[in-house]
Structures are given as C-alpha cells and as structure tokens.
Write an enzyme that holds these catalytic residues in place. Structure first.
Site, mmCIF file in Angstrom:
data_model
loop_
_atom_site.group_PDB
_atom_site.id
_atom_site.type_symbol
_atom_site.label_atom_id
_atom_site.label_comp_id
_atom_site.label_asym_id
_atom_site.label_seq_id
_atom_site.Cartn_x
_atom_site.Cartn_y
_atom_site.Cartn_z
ATOM 1 N N TYR A 135 4.832 -3.722 13.541
ATOM 2 C CA TYR A 135 5.646 -4.405 12.527
ATOM 3 C C TYR A 135 6.675 -5.345 13.166
ATOM 4 O O TYR A 135 7.071 -6.332 12.558
ATOM 5 C CB TYR A 135 6.408 -3.380 11.680
ATOM 6 C CG TYR A 135 5.686 -2.926 10.436
ATOM 7 C CD1 TYR A 135 4.429 -2.340 10.512
ATOM 8 C CD2 TYR A 135 6.276 -3.072 9.187
ATOM 9 C CE1 TYR A 135 3.788 -1.904 9.367
ATOM 10 C CE2 TYR A 135 5.635 -2.641 8.038
ATOM 11 C CZ TYR A 135 4.394 -2.064 8.134
ATOM 12 O OH TYR A 135 3.770 -1.643 6.994
ATOM 13 N N LYS A 186 -3.723 7.213 17.903
ATOM 14 C CA LYS A 186 -5.062 6.711 18.199
ATOM 15 C C LYS A 186 -5.155 6.631 19.727
ATOM 16 O O LYS A 186 -5.450 5.586 20.307
ATOM 17 C CB LYS A 186 -5.266 5.348 17.514
ATOM 18 C CG LYS A 186 -6.677 4.793 17.575
ATOM 19 C CD LYS A 186 -7.675 5.527 16.702
ATOM 20 C CE LYS A 186 -9.080 4.998 16.952
ATOM 21 N NZ LYS A 186 -10.128 5.759 16.239
ATOM 22 N N ASP A 246 0.681 5.982 1.672
ATOM 23 C CA ASP A 246 0.053 5.547 0.413
ATOM 24 C C ASP A 246 -1.089 6.491 0.048
ATOM 25 O O ASP A 246 -1.260 6.873 -1.112
ATOM 26 C CB ASP A 246 -0.525 4.128 0.538
ATOM 27 C CG ASP A 246 0.431 3.053 -0.002
ATOM 28 O OD1 ASP A 246 1.656 3.271 0.084
ATOM 29 O OD2 ASP A 246 -0.056 2.019 -0.502
HETATM 30 C C1 IPM Z 1 6.358 0.378 2.440
HETATM 31 C C2 IPM Z 1 5.905 -1.023 2.075
HETATM 32 C C3 IPM Z 1 6.499 -2.007 3.072
HETATM 33 C C4 IPM Z 1 5.983 -1.642 4.443
HETATM 34 C C5 IPM Z 1 6.251 -3.486 2.750
HETATM 35 C C6 IPM Z 1 6.714 -3.850 1.370
HETATM 36 C C7 IPM Z 1 6.903 -4.386 3.775
HETATM 37 O O1 IPM Z 1 4.519 -1.083 2.043
HETATM 38 O O2 IPM Z 1 7.570 0.622 2.412
HETATM 39 O O3 IPM Z 1 5.497 1.206 2.726
HETATM 40 O O4 IPM Z 1 4.894 -2.090 4.836
HETATM 41 O O5 IPM Z 1 6.650 -0.886 5.131
HETATM 42 MG MG MG Z 2 3.548 0.783 2.317
#
Ligand code: IPM
Ligand code: MG
Length: 353
Positions: A135, A186, A246
């Site tokens: 990131y 990984k 998620d």
């Molecule tokens: C999360 C979201 C964020 C991330 C995005 C909106 C930048 O998906 O908080 O999981 O990728 O961290």
């Molecule tokens: Mg996310």
C-alpha cells in the site's frame, strides 16, 4: 473526550449520523467536531485530506469515520482521490494496528451464505497491519520502461520493526482470547513475508503461552470458507488483511456488520466500518449503520478503556437484532425490514432499557 467525526462520502454521512446519535444518547459529555474527508474534502478544499481535517484528527482523542470514495472521483489524479485521504490519515497518525472482529450474531445465522453449522458462534479477530506493505512501498507508479512500454509498479516491503510492533499487538490480543494466533503470509513465494514469518517466530518466544501457527494466504482464504471456526486471532499484512477481512465479513452475514479499529502505539484510534462508501445505495436511507455503531463500541473499549459503554452499545445491538429488526442487507423473510435511520433509533431505544 474530543472526538473527530469524519463522515466522508457515499453512505458515510448517513451511517455516521446514526452512530453519532447513539454516542449522544450515551451522554458521556464528548466534544464532537465534524470535518470533511475523501471526496467531501476534495469538493470543499480540493484535497481528500484537507489540512484542517488532518489537524483535527491529530488533536482529537479518537476519530469516527464513515467511508470514502465515489466513482465520480475515479478520473482524478491518484493524489486527489478519496482513498488517498483515508490512507494518508492512517499513515500520518501512525495507525498501524487494524483490528477487524468478525462476529456472527446468532440472529443472523440465516443471513450468512454459509451453512449454519459452519458459521454459528463465529468469533474471529483479524489483526491487519495498516501502514506498510504494498500500500505504501516505494517505488510505485506507472512508468514507461526501457522498451517504451507502460509498466505499473508497486513494492511490497516490510521492515523488521514494522512487523515486530504488529506482532506484539496480535500476541497480546491472543493472550486475552484463546491463546491461538495464526499468522498469514506467502512465505513460499514472497521474501517480504518470509521475513514476516521469521519475525513472528522470534516474537512468539516472548509469548510462550500462545500457540503460533502459519498459513499461506491462498490456503487461509480457502480455510475461512471451509472451516472458519478453526481460527481465533489472525495476523497479517496490509494487502492480505484487506482481502481476508472482506471475506470474513461475509461469514457474518453482511459486510455491514464488520466494525474496525485502527490504533497507534498509544491506543489512540480511528474507528470505521470495514465496508466502503457504497455510492449505489447512498442517500436512500437503506444502508446498515451497525458496523459504524459497533465501531463506536470499539472506540470506548480501546481508546477510552470504557468497557461498560462498549458492552452497553453491543448489548443494545444484540437486543435490536433479537427483536427482529433488519436493514435490507441482513433481511430474511419474516424479519422486520427497517431503514438506516430506524435502525439507529432502534439501537437507541434498546440502550435505554
Ligand atoms: C479498507 C478499504 C480501504 C483499504 C480502501 C478504501 C483504501 O478497502 O479499509 O479495507 O484498502 O484499506
Ligand atoms: Mg478493504
């Protein structure tokens, strides 16, 4: 208590409003100051993290954030896009420890797409590193290479100290729970995560009571669906944690149920639902505010060490669910379908008694 309220974009303002109403109903005398972030920041000040918003965040004890992002900003240069505002505030405030609890409320067993016996009583804590990894790693960007071809570059990198500090957070949480910690990497392919694994093993020596296991991320994604209850605390890097959280959220019936806390080393924190801004349903008053309200409970627990109010909010949510109230995302036939604002009101009514 000074709390910054950053509603953001899409459904952000409507879900945040409900959480703020719950906060006010608790009567804890908090000072609440609102500021724009994400697309809202860009619209007002031309910056997804305006200086005034960053100052407010730096000078508050805690931050409550809705969500950022809308398709209409997708063509802006990356630095101006809503997501940059969120990523910058995480980085500027050093909020490296992201806690995402996936808990299935018994009332929502039928909202999960998995069979009830696979998910019933599910209670997993995902500890995601939040300020490093691909990131933020440099170099990054889209360049033209020596052959004259366009090339996208991102860099996965972790320094030992970054891995150590998230490891300590995860081991401490494991100590308070079942003393089982699974580190996801990984390491069979990526050196960055080979180092991650070495550091996890090293830090585990300081927590002899915790049983540390390791799992490759592809297998972890599979195991989360196959047998999620084998996990208690998971610790992983930024990108894997983004994806796995998620996935874990859907075990609980809806991503609208998953709160999160992002903490620095002094437990100052930003609290936000794990879901996004859902522009497709924004302004319709049908979003689920519970992940945001649950994030507020985490604020009391982690930043204000106020277990009493944290439990009070969580019990009110359980009570509301047991009364059959559901927003559209967690609705099944026979439930009482209500709006976002009605859900907020129902939780406040449950707080009272
Ligand atoms: C999360 C979201 C964020 C991330 C995005 C909106 C930048 O998906 O908080 O999981 O990728 O961290
Ligand atoms: Mg996310």
């Amino acid at each position: 208590m000074k709390i910054a309220i950053l509603p953001g974009d899409g459904i952000g303002p409507e879900i945040t409003k409900q959480a703020v109403n719950v906060l006010k109903a608790l009567n804890v005398g908090a000072e609440l100051i609102e500021a724009p972030i994400g697309g809202a920041g860009y619209d007002k000040f031309g910056d997804p993290l305006p200086d005034s918003t960053l100052d407010l965040a730096l000078n508050s004890d805690a931050i409550l954030l809705g969500a950022v992002g809308d398709w209409k900003y997708d063509t802006l240069p990356r630095e101006k896009r809503p997501e940059r505002g969120l990523l910058r505030v995480r980085k500027e405030l050093n909020l490296f420890a992201n806690l995402r609890p996936a808990i299935l409320y018994p009332e929502l067993v039928s909202a999960s797409t998995l069979k009830p016996d696979i998910v019933s009583n599910l209670d997993i804590m995902i500890v995601r590193e939040l300020t490093g990894d691909i990131y933020f790693g440099e170099p990054r960007g889209i360049h033209t290479n020596e052959e004259g071809e366009k090339e996208g570059i991102n860099t996965m990198r972790y320094a030992v100290s970054e891995i150590e500090r998230i490891a300590h957070v995860a081991f401490k949480i494991a100590m308070r729970r079942s003393k089982k910690l699974c580190s996801v990497d990984k390491a069979n392919v990526l050196e960055t995560t080979e180092l991650w694994r070495q550091v996890m093993v090293e830090i585990s020596k300081k927590y002899p009571e915790v049983e540390l296991t390791h799992m490759y991320v592809d297998n972890a994604a599979m195991q989360l669906i196959k047998n999620p209850k084998q996990f208690d605390v998971l610790v992983t890097g930024n990108i894997f944690g983004d994806i796995l959280s998620d996935e874990a959220s859907m075990l609980t019936g809806s991503i609208g149920m998953l709160p999160s806390a992002s903490l620095d080393s002094h437990n100052k924190g930003m609290y936000e639902p794990s879901h996004g801004s859902a522009p497709d349903i924004a302004g319709k008053d049908i979003a689920n505010p519970l992940a945001t309200i649950l994030s507020l409970a985490m604020m009391f627990r982690y930043t204000f060490s106020d277990e009493k109010n944290a439990n009070k909010i969580e019990s009110a949510i359980k009570k509301t669910l047991s009364q059959g109230y559901r927003t559209a995302d967690i609705y099944s036939t026979g439930d009482k379908k209500i709006t976002c604002s009605q859900m907020g009101e129902a939780v406040i009514a449950s707080l009272a008694n």
